[in-house]
Design an enzyme around this catalytic site. Structure first.
Site, PDB file in Angstrom:
ATOM      1  N   CYS A 224       0.057   3.849   2.658  1.00  0.00           N
ATOM      2  CA  CYS A 224       0.496   3.354   3.973  1.00  0.00           C
ATOM      3  C   CYS A 224       1.974   3.692   4.194  1.00  0.00           C
ATOM      4  CB  CYS A 224       0.305   1.846   4.079  1.00  0.00           C
ATOM      5  SG  CYS A 224      -1.400   1.287   3.946  1.00  0.00           S
TER       6      CYS A 224
ATOM      7  N   CYS B  24       0.835  -1.211   0.000  1.00  0.00           N
ATOM      8  CA  CYS B  24       0.000   0.000   0.000  1.00  0.00           C
ATOM      9  C   CYS B  24       0.868   1.259   0.000  1.00  0.00           C
ATOM     10  CB  CYS B  24      -0.905  -0.053   1.233  1.00  0.00           C
ATOM     11  SG  CYS B  24      -1.727   1.488   1.641  1.00  0.00           S
TER      12      CYS B  24
END
Length: 108
Positions: free
Chosen positions: A35, A32
């Site tokens: 993230c 991600c």
């Protein structure tokens, strides 16, 4: 220097729900991009506010039970737990100052 605690499905009860201080949990995954963008902010929050809030990270790929229980469908999702209850939920890659503004009211 406080670094985020690695939280797992099996440690969630003791690390988060039974904690005597508020806990910020960063639900993330290695693949991600957003993230990874907020990871330095989460680490900085752990270093700056570690005496007021416990900071942990939970990899949603390795630990599917807890994210499923809390309805995590998009990551990054940050959740603040206090007294075993969710008191704040932040979804998306927000700047550090916005994250701090949302979690500050819940710190000891």
């Amino acid at each position: 220097m406080a670094t985020p605690l690695e939280i797992t499905d099996s440690s969630f009860q003791s690390d988060v729900l039974d904690s005597d201080m508020p806990v910020l949990v960063d639900f993330w995954a290695d693949w991600c991009g957003p993230c990874r963008m907020i990871a330095p902010s989460v680490k900085a929050i752990a270093e700056e506010y570690g005496d007021k809030i416990k900071v942990g990270k939970m990899d949603v790929d390795d630990n599917p039970m807890v994210p499923g229980r809390y309805g995590i469908v998009g990551i990054p999702t940050l959740m603040v737990f206090k007294g075993g209850e969710v008191v704040e939920r932040i979804t998306g890659a927000l700047p550090k100052d916005r994250i701090v503004a949302q979690i500050l009211p819940h710190m000891n």
